[in-house]
Motif scaffolding. Structure first.
Motif, short mmCIF file in Angstrom:
data_model
loop_
_atom_site.label_atom_id
_atom_site.label_comp_id
_atom_site.label_asym_id
_atom_site.label_seq_id
_atom_site.Cartn_x
_atom_site.Cartn_y
_atom_site.Cartn_z
N GLU A 50 -6.69 0.36 2.88
CA GLU A 50 -5.99 1.64 2.83
C GLU A 50 -6.96 2.79 2.59
O GLU A 50 -6.90 3.82 3.26
CB GLU A 50 -4.92 1.62 1.73
CG GLU A 50 -4.09 2.89 1.69
CD GLU A 50 -2.97 2.82 0.67
OE1 GLU A 50 -2.36 3.87 0.39
OE2 GLU A 50 -2.69 1.72 0.16
N ASP B 207 -7.88 5.74 5.26
CA ASP B 207 -7.71 7.13 4.84
C ASP B 207 -8.97 7.94 5.13
O ASP B 207 -8.89 9.11 5.50
CB ASP B 207 -7.39 7.21 3.34
CG ASP B 207 -5.94 6.85 3.03
OD1 ASP B 207 -5.13 6.81 3.98
OD2 ASP B 207 -5.63 6.61 1.86
N SER C 60 -9.46 7.98 9.38
CA SER C 60 -8.37 8.35 10.28
C SER C 60 -8.48 9.81 10.72
O SER C 60 -8.73 10.70 9.91
CB SER C 60 -7.01 8.11 9.61
OG SER C 60 -6.75 6.73 9.51
#
Length: 238
Positions: free
Chosen positions: A75, A79, A82
């Protein structure tokens, strides 16, 4: 424009044989300048590191035992990357391994290319320097990027070097010094790399280059009734 220069280290060369990512290093560029933000992680691959790979990056199995697994950091990694343009050297290698890691965690996460654009600096180098060696060390030598500290590969150190190489290839500038103060790192050591104050180093034309430029402008002036745009701009600024 937001870009993320990325590099990985792995347990071996072939993802199809179950090799895994053990280190990820990312350096953020904003408008072609280092922002000061990085993302770095060592990962437990749940398998041994091949001897050939260990000879390249020096990362031992025992060092990775207490490190997080990719699923623990996915994750945070997504983050960070992206929406950016990811810059990687021989991108198919890094992207192939990271896509495999994403599938192992959850196929619904998709591929890295679904989260960010991918730019392969190896392809850029082959277009710019056809028929020459275009690995990272060769490009550092050719473009004047200092890589003397690079005795072993390391994902974050190599990401800084690649940032220098990419900017040099695409802006005609030499070493920006992003990795100049990087020291030899052993796995587990604290990694400190310079980011503040880095900017494009201006390379002044020498007298031979200036004379050639003036000669070129004369040719452009002769070919246009209005003269070259450079001479017109210079006249307007006086």
């Amino acid at each position: 424009m937001r870009q993320v220069v990325l590099d990985t280290e792995t347990t071996g060369l072939e993802v199809r044989k179950g090799h895994r990512v053990i280190e990820i290093g990312c350096v953020e560029l904003l408008e072609r300048r280092p922002s000061g933000r990085t993302w770095h992680a060592y990962l437990n691959p749940d398998r041994t590191v091949d001897e050939g790979a260990r000879a390249v990056h020096g990362i031992e199995d025992s060092f990775l035992l207490d490190k997080p697994r990719f699923g623990d950091v996915v994750e945070a990694f997504l983050d960070f990357v992206s929406g950016a343009e990811i810059i990687a050297h021989n991108a198919s290698f890094d992207v192939g391994f990271l896509d495999a890691e994403l599938r192992l965690v959850n196929p619904a996460l998709g591929t890295l290319g679904e989260h960010a654009r991918i730019l392969d600096t190896l392809q850029l180098a082959r277009e710019k320097f056809p028929g020459q060696q275009n690995n990272l060390n060769a490009l550092c030598r050719r473009l004047g990027v200092d890589n003397q500290h690079r005795e072993l590969h390391g994902a974050l150190v190599d990401a800084y070097l690649l940032a220098d190489v990419y900017l040099a290839m695409t802006a005609g500038q030499g070493d920006l010094g992003l990795a100049l103060e990087a020291i030899e790192q052993s796995p587990g050591a604290s990694i400190t790399l310079p980011v503040s104050g880095a900017g494009l180093r201006v390379l002044r034309a020498n007298q031979v280059e200036l004379a050639a430029h003036r000669q070129r402008l004369k040719g452009l002036d002769a070919a246009s009734a209005e003269g070259s745009i450079w001479n017109r701009a210079a006249a307007e600024s006086i």
